[in-house]
Design a protein around this motif. Structure first.
Motif, PDB file in Angstrom:
ATOM      1  N   UNK A 128       0.824  -1.208   0.000  1.00  0.00           N
ATOM      2  CA  UNK A 128       0.000   0.000   0.000  1.00  0.00           C
ATOM      3  C   UNK A 128       0.861   1.263   0.000  1.00  0.00           C
ATOM      4  N   UNK A 129       2.183   1.125   0.146  1.00  0.00           N
ATOM      5  CA  UNK A 129       3.080   2.270   0.129  1.00  0.00           C
ATOM      6  C   UNK A 129       3.148   3.005   1.450  1.00  0.00           C
ATOM      7  N   UNK A 130       2.640   2.427   2.507  1.00  0.00           N
ATOM      8  CA  UNK A 130       2.637   3.097   3.807  1.00  0.00           C
ATOM      9  C   UNK A 130       4.004   3.072   4.456  1.00  0.00           C
ATOM     10  N   UNK A 131       4.644   1.899   4.459  1.00  0.00           N
ATOM     11  CA  UNK A 131       5.942   1.793   5.118  1.00  0.00           C
ATOM     12  C   UNK A 131       6.727   0.652   4.494  1.00  0.00           C
ATOM     13  N   UNK A 132       8.011   0.888   4.281  1.00  0.00           N
ATOM     14  CA  UNK A 132       8.922  -0.116   3.742  1.00  0.00           C
ATOM     15  C   UNK A 132       9.658  -0.795   4.895  1.00  0.00           C
ATOM     16  N   UNK A 133      10.374  -1.882   4.604  1.00  0.00           N
ATOM     17  CA  UNK A 133      11.272  -2.431   5.637  1.00  0.00           C
ATOM     18  C   UNK A 133      12.296  -1.364   6.044  1.00  0.00           C
ATOM     19  N   UNK A 134      12.953  -1.545   7.177  1.00  0.00           N
ATOM     20  CA  UNK A 134      13.853  -0.532   7.728  1.00  0.00           C
ATOM     21  C   UNK A 134      14.987  -0.125   6.808  1.00  0.00           C
ATOM     22  N   UNK A 135      15.448  -0.999   5.933  1.00  0.00           N
ATOM     23  CA  UNK A 135      16.585  -0.681   5.067  1.00  0.00           C
ATOM     24  C   UNK A 135      16.134  -0.221   3.674  1.00  0.00           C
ATOM     25  N   UNK A 136      14.975   0.425   3.599  1.00  0.00           N
ATOM     26  CA  UNK A 136      14.454   0.918   2.329  1.00  0.00           C
ATOM     27  C   UNK A 136      13.778   2.260   2.523  1.00  0.00           C
ATOM     28  N   UNK A 137      13.547   2.944   1.411  1.00  0.00           N
ATOM     29  CA  UNK A 137      12.820   4.203   1.464  1.00  0.00           C
ATOM     30  C   UNK A 137      12.661   4.806   0.085  1.00  0.00           C
ATOM     31  N   UNK A 138      11.862   5.852   0.004  1.00  0.00           N
ATOM     32  CA  UNK A 138      11.627   6.583  -1.239  1.00  0.00           C
ATOM     33  C   UNK A 138      12.468   7.846  -1.211  1.00  0.00           C
ATOM     34  N   UNK A 139      13.198   8.117  -2.287  1.00  0.00           N
ATOM     35  CA  UNK A 139      14.077   9.286  -2.366  1.00  0.00           C
ATOM     36  C   UNK A 139      13.232  10.554  -2.456  1.00  0.00           C
ATOM     37  N   UNK A 180      14.515   2.917  -2.912  1.00  0.00           N
ATOM     38  CA  UNK A 180      15.892   2.468  -2.680  1.00  0.00           C
ATOM     39  C   UNK A 180      15.934   1.423  -1.578  1.00  0.00           C
ATOM     40  N   UNK A 181      16.711   0.384  -1.806  1.00  0.00           N
ATOM     41  CA  UNK A 181      17.044  -0.592  -0.771  1.00  0.00           C
ATOM     42  C   UNK A 181      18.543  -0.446  -0.540  1.00  0.00           C
ATOM     43  N   UNK A 182      18.986  -0.494   0.730  1.00  0.00           N
ATOM     44  CA  UNK A 182      20.402  -0.271   1.018  1.00  0.00           C
ATOM     45  C   UNK A 182      20.925  -1.244   2.052  1.00  0.00           C
ATOM     46  N   UNK A 183      22.267  -1.365   2.061  1.00  0.00           N
ATOM     47  CA  UNK A 183      22.965  -2.173   3.062  1.00  0.00           C
ATOM     48  C   UNK A 183      23.719  -1.198   3.958  1.00  0.00           C
ATOM     49  N   UNK A 184      23.330  -1.171   5.237  1.00  0.00           N
ATOM     50  CA  UNK A 184      23.919  -0.223   6.194  1.00  0.00           C
ATOM     51  C   UNK A 184      25.305  -0.661   6.633  1.00  0.00           C
ATOM     52  N   UNK A 185      26.243   0.300   6.657  1.00  0.00           N
ATOM     53  CA  UNK A 185      27.582   0.048   7.191  1.00  0.00           C
ATOM     54  C   UNK A 185      27.674   0.572   8.617  1.00  0.00           C
ATOM     55  N   UNK A 186      27.322   1.859   8.796  1.00  0.00           N
ATOM     56  CA  UNK A 186      27.332   2.458  10.135  1.00  0.00           C
ATOM     57  C   UNK A 186      26.504   3.730  10.100  1.00  0.00           C
TER      58      UNK A 186
END
Length: 116
Positions: free
Chosen positions: A36-47, A83-89
């Motif tokens: 539904x576009x309400x919330x992504x997993x923690x390691x994702x977001x809309x630019x 965007x989906x990302x891999x967190x380093x720090x």
């Protein structure tokens, strides 16, 4: 004596399958919220904002009601990309001398992927 084991058996069976059914229900709700576009997993977001510097792309991402910044190796993105990302720090009060700006909190990422 045979009848006294039946309630215990039913109780144990219910406890055994309860966590499985509740986990399946939670996954369904999470999938529905993401779809539904309400919330992504923690390691994702809309630019929602992007700034490029030498070697880095700074992106402000929106995830539900959260806005946060990530810094990634140079990445070609557009406003609205998912965007989906891999967190380093992550760092608090990070100052980018190139941008002459201090970020209250920023997540440095090792890689990003644009989701379709």
């Amino acid at each position: 004596m045979k009848h006294s084991f039946l309630p215990v058996f039913l109780l144990m069976s219910g406890l055994l399958f309860y966590p499985l059914s509740s986990a399946l229900g939670s996954h369904h709700e999470e999938t529905t919220a993401v779809a539904a576009g309400k919330q992504y997993p923690n390691n994702e977001g809309k630019v929602v904002d992007v700034m490029d510097t030498t070697g880095y792309t700074y992106m402000q991402l929106e995830n539900g009601d959260r806005l946060f910044w990530i810094a990634a190796p140079t990445t070609h993105v557009k406003l609205g990309d998912h965007i989906k990302f891999v967190e380093s720090m992550s760092m608090e009060n990070f100052t980018s001398k190139t941008l002459n700006r201090t970020f209250r909190r920023i997540i440095f990422v090792s890689s990003t992927m644009i989701k379709k």
